[in-house]
Design a protein around this motif. Structure first.
Motif, PDB file in Angstrom:
ATOM      1  N   VAL A   1     100.740 -13.451 115.870  1.00  0.00           N
ATOM      2  CA  VAL A   1     100.026 -13.364 117.143  1.00  0.00           C
ATOM      3  C   VAL A   1     100.913 -13.883 118.265  1.00  0.00           C
ATOM      4  O   VAL A   1     101.961 -14.476 118.010  1.00  0.00           O
ATOM      5  N   THR A   2     100.456 -13.697 119.481  1.00  0.00           N
ATOM      6  CA  THR A   2     101.258 -14.124 120.616  1.00  0.00           C
ATOM      7  C   THR A   2     100.944 -15.587 120.980  1.00  0.00           C
ATOM      8  O   THR A   2     100.160 -16.256 120.304  1.00  0.00           O
ATOM      9  N   SER A   3     101.575 -16.049 122.062  1.00  0.00           N
ATOM     10  CA  SER A   3     101.419 -17.446 122.481  1.00  0.00           C
ATOM     11  C   SER A   3     100.063 -17.652 123.166  1.00  0.00           C
ATOM     12  O   SER A   3      99.267 -16.723 123.289  1.00  0.00           O
ATOM     13  N   GLY A   4      99.809 -18.853 123.633  1.00  0.00           N
ATOM     14  CA  GLY A   4      98.645 -19.152 124.467  1.00  0.00           C
ATOM     15  C   GLY A   4      97.335 -18.764 123.817  1.00  0.00           C
ATOM     16  O   GLY A   4      96.992 -19.259 122.753  1.00  0.00           O
ATOM     17  N   PRO A   5      96.576 -17.864 124.451  1.00  0.00           N
ATOM     18  CA  PRO A   5      95.260 -17.506 123.905  1.00  0.00           C
ATOM     19  C   PRO A   5      95.347 -16.855 122.530  1.00  0.00           C
ATOM     20  O   PRO A   5      94.463 -17.041 121.696  1.00  0.00           O
ATOM     21  N   GLY A   6      96.411 -16.102 122.303  1.00  0.00           N
ATOM     22  CA  GLY A   6      96.597 -15.508 120.977  1.00  0.00           C
ATOM     23  C   GLY A   6      96.652 -16.600 119.934  1.00  0.00           C
ATOM     24  O   GLY A   6      96.037 -16.518 118.871  1.00  0.00           O
ATOM     25  N   ALA A   7      97.385 -17.643 120.256  1.00  0.00           N
ATOM     26  CA  ALA A   7      97.541 -18.759 119.322  1.00  0.00           C
ATOM     27  C   ALA A   7      96.243 -19.554 119.183  1.00  0.00           C
ATOM     28  O   ALA A   7      95.802 -19.844 118.071  1.00  0.00           O
ATOM     29  N   THR A   8      95.593 -19.869 120.318  1.00  0.00           N
ATOM     30  CA  THR A   8      94.376 -20.695 120.209  1.00  0.00           C
ATOM     31  C   THR A   8      93.262 -19.934 119.478  1.00  0.00           C
ATOM     32  O   THR A   8      92.449 -20.539 118.804  1.00  0.00           O
ATOM     33  N   ASN A   9      93.242 -18.607 119.613  1.00  0.00           N
ATOM     34  CA  ASN A   9      92.217 -17.833 118.907  1.00  0.00           C
ATOM     35  C   ASN A   9      92.360 -17.915 117.392  1.00  0.00           C
ATOM     36  O   ASN A   9      91.427 -17.581 116.660  1.00  0.00           O
ATOM     37  N   THR A  10      93.519 -18.322 116.913  1.00  0.00           N
ATOM     38  CA  THR A  10      93.692 -18.405 115.459  1.00  0.00           C
ATOM     39  C   THR A  10      93.150 -19.716 114.882  1.00  0.00           C
ATOM     40  O   THR A  10      93.034 -19.854 113.667  1.00  0.00           O
ATOM     41  N   VAL A  11      92.822 -20.673 115.755  1.00  0.00           N
ATOM     42  CA  VAL A  11      92.567 -22.035 115.266  1.00  0.00           C
ATOM     43  C   VAL A  11      91.389 -22.099 114.288  1.00  0.00           C
ATOM     44  O   VAL A  11      91.477 -22.742 113.236  1.00  0.00           O
ATOM     45  N   THR A  12      90.290 -21.418 114.591  1.00  0.00           N
ATOM     46  CA  THR A  12      89.134 -21.447 113.681  1.00  0.00           C
ATOM     47  C   THR A  12      89.511 -20.889 112.302  1.00  0.00           C
ATOM     48  O   THR A  12      89.155 -21.462 111.269  1.00  0.00           O
ATOM     49  N   GLY A  13      90.244 -19.809 112.326  1.00  0.00           N
ATOM     50  CA  GLY A  13      90.669 -19.206 111.056  1.00  0.00           C
ATOM     51  C   GLY A  13      91.581 -20.128 110.272  1.00  0.00           C
ATOM     52  O   GLY A  13      91.482 -20.234 109.045  1.00  0.00           O
ATOM     53  N   ILE A  14      92.472 -20.803 110.990  1.00  0.00           N
ATOM     54  CA  ILE A  14      93.402 -21.720 110.321  1.00  0.00           C
ATOM     55  C   ILE A  14      92.634 -22.900 109.727  1.00  0.00           C
ATOM     56  O   ILE A  14      92.836 -23.292 108.579  1.00  0.00           O
TER      57      ILE A  14
END
Lengths: 561, 162
Positions: free
Chosen positions: A71-84
């Motif tokens: 995924v990309t930086s910023g929002p792309g990255a923060t959107n992964t947090v729940t999944g992680i």
């Protein structure tokens, strides 16, 4: 050899045997996407980065390989947090690549910059910020080792734009040695001998297995242990499938919504052989009243799981499969006596609990959600891969679908992520293209990642979605009914899309059942389709999941109806 | 179960972010840190963290396991309960009115500390010792007037067998 960082990354992914990446592009990962298109690695374009991580998670759980996201930086990255965080709680091996702004801009509050390494530090097994292209190959190798070994988990690698575009002279990394990371696979034999002694002397033993047995692929050894010793088996939610759900020694799931007999066993037993579990609060209820008469043998690869919540008589740190194998060998040398006679009283008692208080519901003129799951089980003969959302749908799936094999029940156990089931089903379907994959969902949670319908359609994935539609956020409503004077604050969800039309809008098939007699025909039609299908079942609105142990109560004190 | 002070000596990779992983582990899991000191060892790739925490025995066991689980943690030792030497250091800026100067210097002498800065109205003292010594000197200096104080956390090492 002169290579860019992006080219090195692709080389490493190929070496690790990666065949699929779940991702979503953005400004700082264009270089990587440009190289990705030149490889034969399949890219699955999700519709939201959270979906990418859950899909990679479902892919890992169903297929047993490391799931990979980009995924990309910023929002792309923060959107992964729940999944992680979800994968971290359930110990699922993932490697997540996030783009980062160029190194010289880091710390400047640049466009789409976020400190994702800082944000994900407490919910990854490990994470990296790659500062030099020269370090990339080694870090990728380390990440795959860390993700898949020991107690598995997600590893995040943050790659600044310039690191992926810079050209360097590539040198293959040396053999990776992580001096501070050496998981214990082989157990201490002295402890195992102590376990054997306890097993020999136990009058009322049970085996309690969890996700660790799935992850170590130790289902065969576990089943052998149970049969050899005639010890009945219960599982945590995460363990369902490691022991056949149709076996006479099967007790059903333990815990807050466990079966009556499994929970009663925990109160009565004198020995628990706990394998690959972590004694989560949803299992133990009130910890100081949990298994008051039992000695506990606890086998787990992660020393922090042992004695974290529950005192343990015999701690055994080791891989579940290896440890169970060795335990079986030790037991083969022992004279266990006439087990049929020895276990009779205990198994009779269990049978009594089972016959007096089974899992039950009455199907009248409104569709019962349990009936839908039970029919689904009958029609699929228990062979489908079931993913779930979170809440009542998840518990009914766990109770009424009888799992005979591991890796067939894919659920967000630890973090409890609503919106997990659909993307996880997509990942599972990609890992197992020939299998029937069904997401058992609620009308609330399906809406949390409904956008992934487009992903399923784009790649022609014939996942089936069963919505148990009660127009409530049912599990919270159940708590409100039982413990909050029926004040349904924030749980009424009467306005939802027409799921049949919604399915059709995505290009999928939509079916609906509103009467009990329509359940079976709709399931038959939906399951036999080669396309993505949503089946919407209008179920009894105020049905509750029973048995239920109120939060903080002993697990032997269940509400039964 | 009673909470007791435990001194942990932790060898870690000398890399950015490692301290944050350890501090984050303590805050995230609700453990407390009484004091913390970090510096590079003779091997520039390795740092030693000396950390003091207050907890009961099962919690300390869990803390040590959790620390071990961090990829960048190389070794974790508990010093409490074995033979070790411990020191902390303080810089104490104490008010030095003419009538108190002699007394301050007498205290400096008794505690074998040093005066490292002298001004019109103050002395700055450098004190090294264990916790008991620190408490004792602070108690004596308090009535004279402490203007400012900077203290390191505890550092400690095992005693080698004689």
């Amino acid at each position: 050899m002169k290579l860019t960082g992006a080219q090195i990354l692709m080389k490493m992914l190929k070496e690790e045997g990666v065949d699929t990446i779940f991702g979503f592009p953005g400004g700082v990962v264009i270089d990587i996407y440009d190289e990705l298109a030149k490889t034969d690695i399949r890219h699955i374009l999700v519709r939201h980065e959270q979906g990418a991580v859950h899909a990679a998670d479902g892919y890992a759980r169903a297929g047993g390989k490391v799931g990979v996201c980009l995924v990309t930086s910023g929002p792309g990255a923060t959107n992964t947090v729940t999944g992680i965080a979800c994968a971290y709680m359930d110990s699922i091996p993932l490697v997540i690549f996030t783009g980062q702004v160029p190194t010289q801009l880091i710390g400047n509050d640049a466009f789409q910059e976020v400190d994702i390494v800082g944000i994900t530090r407490p919910c990854t097994k490990h994470n990296y910020l790659v500062k030099r292209t020269e370090d990339l190959a080694r870090i990728v190798k380390e990440a795959f080792i860390i993700a898949a070994s020991g107690r598995p988990g997600p590893v995040l690698i943050d790659i600044p734009k310039d690191v992926s575009s810079t050209i360097i002279t590539y040198k293959a990394p040396k053999k990776i040695e992580l001096k501070s990371y050496k998981p214990t696979y082989s157990p201490n034999m002295k402890q195992l001998q102590r376990a054997v002694k306890l097993i020999k002397n136990a009058k009322k033993p049970i085996i309690f297995a969890g996700g660790g047995v799935v992850l170590s692929k130790g289902s065969k050894e576990l089943t052998e242990l149970a049969h050899k010793t005639r010890i009945p088996v219960t599982c945590s939610l995460m363990g369902l499938g490691v022991f056949p759900g149709t076996d006479p020694l099967w007790l059903g799931m333990i815990g807050m919504h466990g079966t009556y007999r499994a929970n009663m066993c925990s109160g009565d037993c004198d020995l628990i052989i706990a394998v690959g579990v972590r004694f989560d609060d949803r299992v133990t209820g009130k910890t100081d009243t949990f298994a008051p008469n039992a000695k506990i043998v606890h086998i787990d690869i992660d020393p922090t799981s042992i004695r974290k919540n529950i005192p343990v008589a015999v701690p055994v740190v080791g891989d579940c499969k290896i440890t169970l194998g060795l335990l079986n060998k030790l037991l083969d040398k022992e004279d266990l006596g006439d087990l049929k006679k020895k276990r009779k009283k205990w198994l009779d008692q269990i049978e009594k609990w089972k016959s007096t208080t089974p899992l039950a519901y009455k199907q009248k003129n409104i569709i019962k959600p349990q009936y839908v799951v039970e029919k689904l089980y009958e029609l699929t003969k228990g062979s489908a891969i079931i993913t779930t959302e979170v809440g009542q749908n998840q518990m009914w799936a766990a109770q009424y679908y009888h799992f005979n094999k591991p890796n067939h029940f894919i659920t967000s156990g630890g973090l409890g992520v609503m919106g997990f089931g659909l993307p996880a089903a997509i990942g599972a379907q990609i890992a197992c293209p020939k299998k029937l994959v069904v997401d058992i969902a609620g009308d609330g949670s399906i809406q949390m990642n409904i956008q992934e319908m487009a992903t399923a359609e784009q790649y022609g994935l014939p996942v089936k979605i069963v919505i148990l539609n009660n127009q409530y956020l049912g599990m919270v409503r159940q708590w409100q009914e039982l413990f909050y004077g029926k004040r349904y604050s924030g749980t009424v969800m009467e306005h939802a899309p027409d799921f049949v039309k919604l399915a059709e809008a995505y290009g999928a098939v939509g079916l609906r059942a509103t009467k009990p007699e329509e359940v079976e025909p709709v399931l038959i039609k939906g399951l036999s389709s080669h396309r993505t299908v949503i089946m919407d079942f209008a179920v009894e609105r105020e049905e509750c999941v029973y048995p239920m142990v109120p939060a903080g109560a002993p697990i032997t004190e269940m509400l039964l109806a | 179960m009673t909470e007791q002070k435990h001194i942990l000596s932790i060898l870690v990779d000398n890399q950015p972010g490692v301290l944050s992983r350890i501090a984050g582990l303590f805050s995230g899991r609700g453990y407390n840190i009484e004091s913390l000191s970090v510096a590079e060892t003779t091997d520039p790739l390795v740092s030693r963290i000396t950390l003091v925490t207050k907890a009961n025995a099962p919690v300390v066991e869990q803390i040590m396991k959790q620390l071990h689980k961090l990829i960048n943690v190389i070794k974790v030792h508990e010093l409490t309960g074995s033979s070790y030497v411990q020191r902390e250091m303080a810089l104490i800026k104490v008010q030095a009115r003419p009538e108190h100067r002699a007394e301050i210097l007498r205290i400096v002498d008794i505690f074998r500390c040093k005066v490292v800065d002298v001004g019109q109205g103050h002395y700055t003292l450098e004190v090294t010792g264990d916790e008991g010594k620190m408490d004792a000197i602070l108690n004596l200096l308090k009535p004279i007037g402490i203007k400012e104080i900077a203290k390191t956390g505890i550092i400690a090492l095992f005693r080698e067998p004689k």
